[in-house]
Structure formats: C-alpha cells, structure tokens
Design a protein around this motif. Structure first.
Motif, PDB file in Angstrom:
ATOM      1  N   PHE A 171       0.713  -0.932  -0.088  1.00 45.94           N
ATOM      2  CA  PHE A 171       0.058  -0.331   0.584  1.00 45.94           C
ATOM      3  C   PHE A 171       0.640   1.341  -0.073  1.00 45.94           C
ATOM      4  O   PHE A 171       1.873   1.127   0.516  1.00 45.94           O
ATOM      5  N   SER A 172       0.178   2.424  -0.460  1.00 47.44           N
ATOM      6  CA  SER A 172       0.713   3.681  -0.638  1.00 47.44           C
ATOM      7  C   SER A 172      -0.005   5.075  -0.065  1.00 47.44           C
ATOM      8  O   SER A 172      -1.848   4.123  -0.212  1.00 47.44           O
ATOM      9  N   VAL A 173       0.660   5.650   0.595  1.00 50.03           N
ATOM     10  CA  VAL A 173      -1.113   7.057   1.501  1.00 50.03           C
ATOM     11  C   VAL A 173      -0.120   7.544   1.593  1.00 50.03           C
ATOM     12  O   VAL A 173       1.075   7.899   2.030  1.00 50.03           O
TER      13      VAL A 173
ATOM     14  N   VAL B 131       3.298   1.217  10.423  1.00 46.49           N
ATOM     15  CA  VAL B 131       3.503  -0.523  10.395  1.00 46.49           C
ATOM     16  C   VAL B 131       4.366  -0.933  10.486  1.00 46.49           C
ATOM     17  O   VAL B 131       4.114  -1.806  11.710  1.00 46.49           O
ATOM     18  N   ARG B 132       5.959   0.113  11.285  1.00 49.07           N
ATOM     19  CA  ARG B 132       6.970  -0.764  12.280  1.00 49.07           C
ATOM     20  C   ARG B 132       6.447  -0.750  13.751  1.00 49.07           C
ATOM     21  O   ARG B 132       7.068  -2.457  13.986  1.00 49.07           O
ATOM     22  N   ASP B 133       5.506   0.095  13.436  1.00 48.69           N
ATOM     23  CA  ASP B 133       4.911  -0.609  15.053  1.00 48.69           C
ATOM     24  C   ASP B 133       3.660  -1.565  15.673  1.00 48.69           C
ATOM     25  O   ASP B 133       4.015  -2.148  16.595  1.00 48.69           O
ATOM     26  N   SER B 134       3.618  -1.691  14.480  1.00 45.00           N
ATOM     27  CA  SER B 134       2.394  -2.926  14.480  1.00 45.00           C
ATOM     28  C   SER B 134       3.605  -4.132  14.887  1.00 45.00           C
ATOM     29  O   SER B 134       2.620  -5.444  15.108  1.00 45.00           O
ATOM     30  N   GLY B 135       4.672  -3.994  14.717  1.00 46.05           N
ATOM     31  CA  GLY B 135       5.353  -5.493  15.249  1.00 46.05           C
ATOM     32  C   GLY B 135       4.463  -6.605  13.731  1.00 46.05           C
ATOM     33  O   GLY B 135       5.907  -7.874  14.022  1.00 46.05           O
TER      34      GLY B 135
ATOM     35  N   SER C 296       7.114  -6.640   7.502  1.00 50.40           N
ATOM     36  CA  SER C 296       7.370  -5.286   6.133  1.00 50.40           C
ATOM     37  C   SER C 296       8.474  -5.150   6.051  1.00 50.40           C
ATOM     38  O   SER C 296       9.348  -4.952   6.529  1.00 50.40           O
ATOM     39  N   ARG C 297       7.870  -4.416   4.934  1.00 48.92           N
ATOM     40  CA  ARG C 297       9.469  -3.622   4.340  1.00 48.92           C
ATOM     41  C   ARG C 297       8.712  -2.651   3.373  1.00 48.92           C
ATOM     42  O   ARG C 297       7.215  -2.206   2.801  1.00 48.92           O
ATOM     43  N   THR C 298       9.093  -1.632   3.449  1.00 49.56           N
ATOM     44  CA  THR C 298       8.827  -0.165   2.942  1.00 49.56           C
ATOM     45  C   THR C 298      10.592   0.120   1.733  1.00 49.56           C
ATOM     46  O   THR C 298      11.168  -0.525   2.249  1.00 49.56           O
ATOM     47  N   SER C 299       9.739   0.856   0.785  1.00 49.92           N
ATOM     48  CA  SER C 299      10.183   0.975  -0.515  1.00 49.92           C
ATOM     49  C   SER C 299       9.907   2.469  -1.059  1.00 49.92           C
ATOM     50  O   SER C 299       9.345   3.047  -0.332  1.00 49.92           O
TER      51      SER C 299
END
Length: 103
Positions: free
Chosen positions: A5-7, A30-34, A37-40
C-alpha cells in the motif's frame, strides 16, 4: 495475506510538494505494529491476517490526515490462505528462478 500500500496526502501547502513527513508517520505505524513489513520508495508491504493488515492500513491512513486536506490510498493484496512468511519467501523463489535463467 500480503498487501502493498501507498498512502499520501495532497493539499499539503508545501511549495516543494514533498510528503515525506506524512509518509514517515504512516510507516511508523506500520513498524510499530510488529507485523512483517518492508518499505521501498513507492510502497510499503505488510503481512498478516485480513483484520491485522487492514487495521494497520487504517491507522497509517489516519496518521497522514493532519498533513493535508486529502489522502490518496492505493492497496494491492495477495490473499493466499494457509501461507505465512511469504513477504520473504516470494522474493526467494523469484531470485532462484532468476538464477536458473542465468545458468
């Protein structure tokens, strides 16, 4: 389930059009959700159950709200019941297939 996803906000009032502060707020959620994940540069990938990933997407979208007058949200989902760890496994299978082509 895997989602990409992108927001991002629009109507930020910034002369340079940058949305990095808003995106940083979303990625922190996202990162705090545990969840895995990966972000580009264009998307964030997230893996979990339907309820888990869409809860995170909702909260990430809400984190972007203060940064503009509008929000754009793009979601792509890969729904494959019974599979976990696909955020890494799909890439590993792709790399093996590339290696086989090169041989």
């Amino acid at each position: 389930m895997l989602i990409a996803f992108s927001v991002a906000p629009s109507g930020t009032g910034r002369a340079d059009g940058s949305v990095h502060d808003a995106v940083a707020a979303a990625v922190k959620v996202v990162r705090d959700s545990g969840l895995p994940s990966r972000t580009s540069s264009m998307f964030t990938e997230l893996e979990g159950s339907w309820d888990e990933v869409f809860d995170v997407v909702k909260r990430a979208t809400e984190a972007v709200e203060p940064f503009g007058s509008r929000i754009s949200l793009v979601i792509k989902a890969d729904i494959r019941p019974g599979y976990e760890g696909e955020i890494e496994a799909k890439v590993q299978r792709l790399e093996r297939a590339i290696d086989e082509i090169e041989e």
